[in-house]
Write a protein that holds these residues in place. Structure first.
Motif, short mmCIF file in Angstrom:
data_model
loop_
_atom_site.label_atom_id
_atom_site.label_comp_id
_atom_site.label_asym_id
_atom_site.label_seq_id
_atom_site.Cartn_x
_atom_site.Cartn_y
_atom_site.Cartn_z
N LEU A 24 0.71 -1.25 0.10
CA LEU A 24 -0.15 0.10 -0.13
C LEU A 24 0.94 1.36 0.04
O LEU A 24 0.48 2.03 -0.72
N TYR A 25 1.78 1.07 0.58
CA TYR A 25 2.67 2.44 0.60
C TYR A 25 3.33 2.83 -0.70
O TYR A 25 3.03 3.83 -1.25
N ASP A 38 2.77 5.77 -6.21
CA ASP A 38 2.22 5.69 -7.52
C ASP A 38 0.91 6.48 -7.73
O ASP A 38 0.70 7.44 -8.76
N PHE A 39 -0.04 6.35 -7.02
CA PHE A 39 -1.29 7.00 -7.08
C PHE A 39 -0.93 8.16 -6.96
O PHE A 39 -1.62 9.24 -7.63
N LEU A 99 -4.85 -4.06 -5.21
CA LEU A 99 -5.00 -2.71 -5.14
C LEU A 99 -5.34 -2.54 -6.59
O LEU A 99 -5.45 -1.19 -6.87
N ASP A 100 -5.40 -3.10 -7.61
CA ASP A 100 -5.65 -3.00 -9.04
C ASP A 100 -6.76 -2.20 -9.32
O ASP A 100 -6.90 -1.14 -10.18
N GLY A 106 4.18 -0.05 9.24
CA GLY A 106 4.01 -0.94 8.02
C GLY A 106 3.13 -0.16 7.27
O GLY A 106 2.42 0.98 7.45
N ALA A 107 2.95 -0.84 5.84
CA ALA A 107 2.22 -0.05 4.72
C ALA A 107 0.86 0.26 5.08
O ALA A 107 0.39 1.29 4.60
N GLY A 108 0.34 -0.34 6.02
CA GLY A 108 -1.13 0.01 6.21
C GLY A 108 -1.44 1.67 7.08
O GLY A 108 -2.23 2.05 6.82
N LEU A 109 -0.26 1.82 7.55
CA LEU A 109 -0.19 3.39 8.08
C LEU A 109 -0.30 4.12 6.89
O LEU A 109 -0.41 5.58 7.39
N SER A 110 -0.12 3.90 5.78
CA SER A 110 -0.27 4.90 4.85
C SER A 110 -1.70 5.64 4.81
O SER A 110 -1.90 6.60 4.40
#
Length: 462
Positions: free
Chosen positions: A203-204, A209-210, A240-241, A384-388
């Motif tokens: 996700l991060y 990219d987003f 995430l697609d 971790g990426a979820g904290l994005s």
């Protein structure tokens, strides 16, 4: 007499407008419910049709929609760019080929009437179910481009310097220029952003990219929903697609291009690692609040959340094993909390009246993740990426980040996000190695974290 004439004229106008509105909302009296919206929506996922010797994608300038979907159809209103804005700085481009190629800031480029020749590219088509490609090497998921994969009608070869580590250096090396018009059979009329993804299910990294695609969409005032995202990679299907499609528009994989194709308006997107979101020492990142508004709005999530200090939403974000990509078939992840229930029970006991809960958020689709996050007042979780999701917390919210002994707090990805958004931030670092267990589990200090929640609540509600 004049007074009565004015009154009569006013009544005539009111009746005329009312009749016009009735006519529009009832489909002109033909029983068709909806509004006809002209010039606001251009269909890009239509099948190409033959015109002469070439294929062209049909565009519809007029499409009917029910009133409930009108909000999605109306053009996105980008906020105006200030004179000293970030975008004005990066948009100082260097043009070549009569303006058909313009490089910007060494990070991205605009190509006009660019041809992609699929015979000059090799690699997996991508999009497979992950179960079909377990343990496949990462290099198998990257496209190999040969000279002539990109073509432009131009007399001279283009020399432009992209950042040293960017894959755009490779792309420009395989860009051929020719004085003859390159042959093609399919035309893509809409804006296209070409992206090479790396850590495509993280996700991060996907967030970088987003955000990069958001930046170039804003720079060129593209219409979200009508932007083609071209993935020049061969990754399998990922969780995430669909978020890409929701945010921007149709998805096209390079491996699915069968014939030479012209892209009238192509952007070579900013590499994820070159994203402003990846520059953690920066004092600020431009347009973050607009990015939050954009991201939530595209998922039809309300962007405002009122602070209610009598009932705060306190959420623990759990890291648990899950299979995300082919190189980790066991799904094992690090930085997991061993005593989740103990943490949760303590918080519920000390903060009676508040809404305290824990969740493995990656089990939800993105819209339901955002529904939760957009209303959370205090977010707590291991690095971790979820904290994005810090990017989508309300403006008054706070983040409590936890670190095991083996993970340095010099990793400031999410502390930086909190700082850029002026959110409250606190952290806990484990210093007791005996609390680190097998399989990357950590016993978190319950008393310490409960104390941090109390401190965060006072910071938010003072």
């Amino acid at each position: 007499m004049k007074k009565y004439i004015r009154i009569a004229a006013l009544i005539y106008v009111i009746v005329s407008v009312g009749f016009a509105l009735f006519w529009m909302f009832t489909g002109g009296g033909k029983g068709v419910k909806g509004l006809v919206v002209e010039g606001y929506f251009y269909q890009t996922d239509a099948k190409p049709v033959m015109q002469g010797n070439h294929y062209h994608s049909k565009s519809k300038r007029t499409t009917s929609y029910t009133t409930s979907t009108l909000k999605r159809v109306l053009p996105w209103q980008w906020k105006e760019r200030n004179e000293n804005s970030y975008i004005l700085d990066i948009m100082k481009g260097e043009s070549f080929c009569g303006g058909n190629f313009t490089g910007y800031d060494g990070k991205f480029a605009q190509l006009t009437n660019a041809i992609i020749d699929p015979s000059r590219g090799q690699g997996r088509r991508g999009g497979e179910n992950i179960s079909e490609v377990l343990n496949q090497p990462e290099e198998n998921e990257y496209y190999i481009l040969q000279s002539g994969y990109f073509k432009l009608n131009c007399k001279k070869k283009i020399h432009y310097n992209f950042n040293s580590n960017s894959h755009l250096r490779q792309w420009i090396n395989v860009l051929n220029t020719t004085v003859e018009n390159p042959a093609y059979k399919v035309t893509y009329n809409s804006w296209t952003i070409a992206v090479k993804r790396y850590e495509y299910v993280n996700l991060y990294h996907t967030m970088t990219d987003f955000y990069n695609a958001f930046l170039v969409s804003k720079a060129f005032k593209m219409q979200p929903g009508n932007i083609t995202i071209l993935w020049i990679d061969g990754h399998p299907s990922g969780t995430l697609d669909t978020t890409w499609k929701t945010l921007f528009g149709p998805i096209l994989r390079a491996g699915y291009i069968q014939q030479p194709s012209m892209f009238n308006h192509m952007i070579w997107g900013i590499m994820g690692y070159d994203s402003p979101l990846n520059m953690h020492d920066s004092k600020n990142v431009p347009y973050l609040e607009e990015f939050r508004f954009f991201f939530l709005s595209r998922h039809n999530i309300p962007t405002k959340s009122e602070l209610n200090c009598t009932k705060l939403k306190i959420m623990f974000l759990w890291r648990r094993d899950y299979v995300a990509h082919p190189r980790n078939p066991s799904g094992s992840v690090s930085r997991k909390i061993k005593n989740e229930k103990e943490l949760l029970d303590s918080a519920m006991k000390h903060f009676v009246g508040d809404d305290v809960f824990g969740i493995q958020i990656d089990k939800l689709d993105m819209k339901n993740q955002l529904k939760l996050i957009a209303n959370v007042d205090i977010l707590i979780g291991m690095h971790g990426a979820g904290l994005s999701h810090t990017l989508f917390l309300p403006k008054h919210a706070g983040l409590i980040e936890l670190y095991p002994t083996y993970w340095s707090n010099a990793n400031t990805h999410f502390k930086a996000m909190a700082r850029w958004r002026n959110l409250h931030y606190l952290s806990w670092n484990n210093i007791d190695r005996t609390k680190e267990l097998a399989n990357k589990y950590t016993i978190v200090d319950v008393e310490a974290v409960t104390g941090l929640i109390g401190k965060m609540k006072r910071n938010i509600c003072r």
